[in-house]
Design an enzyme around this catalytic site. Structure first.
Site, PDB file in Angstrom:
ATOM      1  N   GLN A   1      -2.747  -9.661   9.918  1.00 48.80           N
ATOM      2  CA  GLN A   1      -3.349  -8.983   8.820  1.00 48.80           C
ATOM      3  C   GLN A   1      -3.291  -9.920   7.493  1.00 48.80           C
ATOM      4  O   GLN A   1      -3.415  -9.115   6.496  1.00 48.80           O
ATOM      5  CB  GLN A   1      -2.281  -7.664   8.403  1.00 48.80           C
ATOM      6  CG  GLN A   1      -1.076  -7.915   8.039  1.00 48.80           C
ATOM      7  CD  GLN A   1      -0.328  -6.574   8.136  1.00 48.80           C
ATOM      8  OE1 GLN A   1      -0.055  -5.954   9.025  1.00 48.80           O
ATOM      9  NE2 GLN A   1       0.252  -5.947   7.066  1.00 48.80           N
TER      10      GLN A   1
ATOM     11  N   HIS B   1      10.778   1.827   1.541  1.00 55.27           N
ATOM     12  CA  HIS B   1      10.698   1.853   2.802  1.00 55.27           C
ATOM     13  C   HIS B   1      11.988   2.754   3.384  1.00 55.27           C
ATOM     14  O   HIS B   1      11.761   3.555   4.245  1.00 55.27           O
ATOM     15  CB  HIS B   1      11.247   0.462   3.666  1.00 55.27           C
ATOM     16  CG  HIS B   1      10.406  -0.617   3.354  1.00 55.27           C
ATOM     17  ND1 HIS B   1      10.703  -2.010   2.358  1.00 55.27           N
ATOM     18  CD2 HIS B   1       9.154  -0.921   3.589  1.00 55.27           C
ATOM     19  CE1 HIS B   1       9.727  -2.694   2.374  1.00 55.27           C
ATOM     20  NE2 HIS B   1       8.797  -2.103   3.112  1.00 55.27           N
TER      21      HIS B   1
ATOM     22  N   GLY C   1       3.812   4.889   3.693  1.00 57.44           N
ATOM     23  CA  GLY C   1       3.680   4.992   2.134  1.00 57.44           C
ATOM     24  C   GLY C   1       2.428   5.208   1.444  1.00 57.44           C
ATOM     25  O   GLY C   1       1.280   4.549   1.795  1.00 57.44           O
TER      26      GLY C   1
ATOM     27  N   GLY D   1       9.668  -5.437   6.711  1.00 51.65           N
ATOM     28  CA  GLY D   1      11.217  -5.840   6.422  1.00 51.65           C
ATOM     29  C   GLY D   1      11.190  -6.110   4.999  1.00 51.65           C
ATOM     30  O   GLY D   1      10.305  -5.858   4.345  1.00 51.65           O
TER      31      GLY D   1
HETATM   32  P1  AMP Z   1       5.430  -3.014   4.246  1.00 56.11           P
HETATM   33  O1  AMP Z   1       6.716  -3.600   4.804  1.00 56.11           O
HETATM   34  O2  AMP Z   1       5.113  -3.347   2.983  1.00 56.11           O
HETATM   35  O3  AMP Z   1       4.407  -3.295   5.309  1.00 56.11           O
HETATM   36  O4  AMP Z   1       5.707  -1.337   4.074  1.00 56.11           O
HETATM   37  C1  AMP Z   1       5.968  -0.629   5.027  1.00 56.11           C
HETATM   38  C2  AMP Z   1       5.779   0.624   4.440  1.00 56.11           C
HETATM   39  O5  AMP Z   1       6.451   0.964   3.462  1.00 56.11           O
HETATM   40  C3  AMP Z   1       4.486   0.948   4.466  1.00 56.11           C
HETATM   41  O6  AMP Z   1       4.019   2.344   4.844  1.00 56.11           O
HETATM   42  C4  AMP Z   1       4.393   1.073   2.927  1.00 56.11           C
HETATM   43  O7  AMP Z   1       3.331   1.983   2.505  1.00 56.11           O
HETATM   44  C5  AMP Z   1       5.444   1.684   2.520  1.00 56.11           C
HETATM   45  N1  AMP Z   1       5.908   1.334   1.128  1.00 56.11           N
HETATM   46  C6  AMP Z   1       5.999   0.087   0.753  1.00 56.11           C
HETATM   47  N2  AMP Z   1       6.266   0.176  -0.700  1.00 56.11           N
HETATM   48  C7  AMP Z   1       6.537   1.533  -0.865  1.00 56.11           C
HETATM   49  C8  AMP Z   1       6.879   2.315  -2.008  1.00 56.11           C
HETATM   50  N3  AMP Z   1       6.992   1.746  -3.150  1.00 56.11           N
HETATM   51  N4  AMP Z   1       6.921   3.438  -2.104  1.00 56.11           N
HETATM   52  C9  AMP Z   1       6.824   4.325  -0.967  1.00 56.11           C
HETATM   53  N5  AMP Z   1       6.604   3.454   0.285  1.00 56.11           N
HETATM   54  C10 AMP Z   1       6.307   2.102   0.338  1.00 56.11           C
END
Ligand code: AMP
Length: 287
Positions: A61, A37, A147, A31
């Site tokens: 985690q 995202h 990502g 979120g």
């Molecule tokens: P998180 O909410 O931080 O757990 O991220 C959820 C997904 O979004 C994961 O697969 C991350 O690698 C991806 N993500 C987060 N930041 C970025 C970004 N700047 N560019 C591309 N994907 C991202």
């Protein structure tokens, strides 16, 4: 857009989509959504007819001294962003539904979790692998998008899916950055105005290493030292690691021969940020 809170209800919906030969794309998130995202969601929409996004700040985690309680949350804002992108289903479970009383099953991916973030966050990838496996069982996707900002996470998930014969296509998506180059992250919200300026040194260090690589430097230590030098010019930055690894095994390398990744983790003030840059194998790198 449907919002589903309970795992059983989500499984029922997934069964219903699959029974009419529908295809499910899945984007797991914690979120506090940003353009990074949303880019995964747009890619997911192209690859399936039902796009499911999960929003779950996964406690397993986070280490005991980490930012679980402070992690930014804003479901209303997330909801309207997801509506704009055209998300079909949001899975938004509670901690209790994901880890009920008596919970005791965890998944460990061994070698690729040892280096990089695995060193300073020893239980992190166990939590990631566990929650992603649970989400895969609940959402039953055909394709899941991650990502490459979290490069090690992507390698861990690919390894786990292959090792456990999970019938899910894993798609890695490019890093989305702010106009000045800072990799987007929910944690950027923690940065003060001064931190925000200092944080740019991470991208600067990666760019400089890439430039040296493109000029023919193949000695990993020289590239790592140069990145350290740039980061050390910034008193607001404390390096966790700068590593040059094989992009498949994530083991440190001495000489760049195959596709490799420079990965950086650094504290800017109290905020831990990560970023990386992939170098193609020398014979594939376009100069
Ligand atoms: P998180 O909410 O931080 O757990 O991220 C959820 C997904 O979004 C994961 O697969 C991350 O690698 C991806 N993500 C987060 N930041 C970025 C970004 N700047 N560019 C591309 N994907 C991202």
């Amino acid at each position: 857009m449907k919002i589903i809170l309970e795992p059983r209800a989500m499984q029922g919906l997934a069964d219903e989509v699959r029974s009419r030969a529908g295809r499910i794309a899945f984007v797991p998130t914690m979120g506090f959504l940003h353009e990074g995202h949303l880019s995964l969601m747009r890619e997911g929409k192209k690859r399936a007819d039902t796009l499911v996004v999960s929003i779950f700040v996964n406690p397993t985690q986070f280490g005991p001294q980490e930012d679980l309680d402070a992690y930014p949350r804003d479901f209303d804002r997330d909801e309207s962003l997801m509506r704009e992108v055209g998300v079909d289903v949001v899975f938004y479970p509670t901690d209790k539904d994901m880890y009920p009383k008596g919970y005791q099953t965890y998944l460990t991916v061994e070698e690729v979790t040892r280096n990089l973030c695995g060193k300073s966050r020893p239980t992190h990838f166990r939590g990631v692998a566990t929650v992603v496996t649970k989400l895969f069982h609940i959402i039953k996707p055909h394709v899941a998008l991650f990502g490459s900002k979290d490069f090690q996470q992507l390698v861990v998930i690919r390894r786990m899916v292959e090792d456990l014969n999970m019938d899910i296509e894993i798609v890695g998506c490019p890093i989305v950055r702010e106009p000045d180059g800072l990799a987007m992250s929910s944690r950027n919200k923690y940065l003060s105005e001064d931190d925000r300026k200092e944080a740019l040194a991470i991208k600067e260090a990666l760019d400089r290493a890439r430039e040296l690589y493109r000029n023919g430097e193949r000695d990993a230590r020289a590239l790592v030292e140069e990145a350290h030098r740039i980061l050390d010019l910034h008193p607001g930055i404390r390096i966790d690691y700068v590593s040059l690894c094989d992009a498949g095994t994530l083991s440190d390398i001495e000489t760049i021969r195959a596709e490799s990744v420079m990965a950086i983790a650094a504290f800017v003030g109290k905020t831990r940020l990560i970023d990386n840059c992939v170098f193609l194998a020398p014979d594939e790198e376009a100069i």
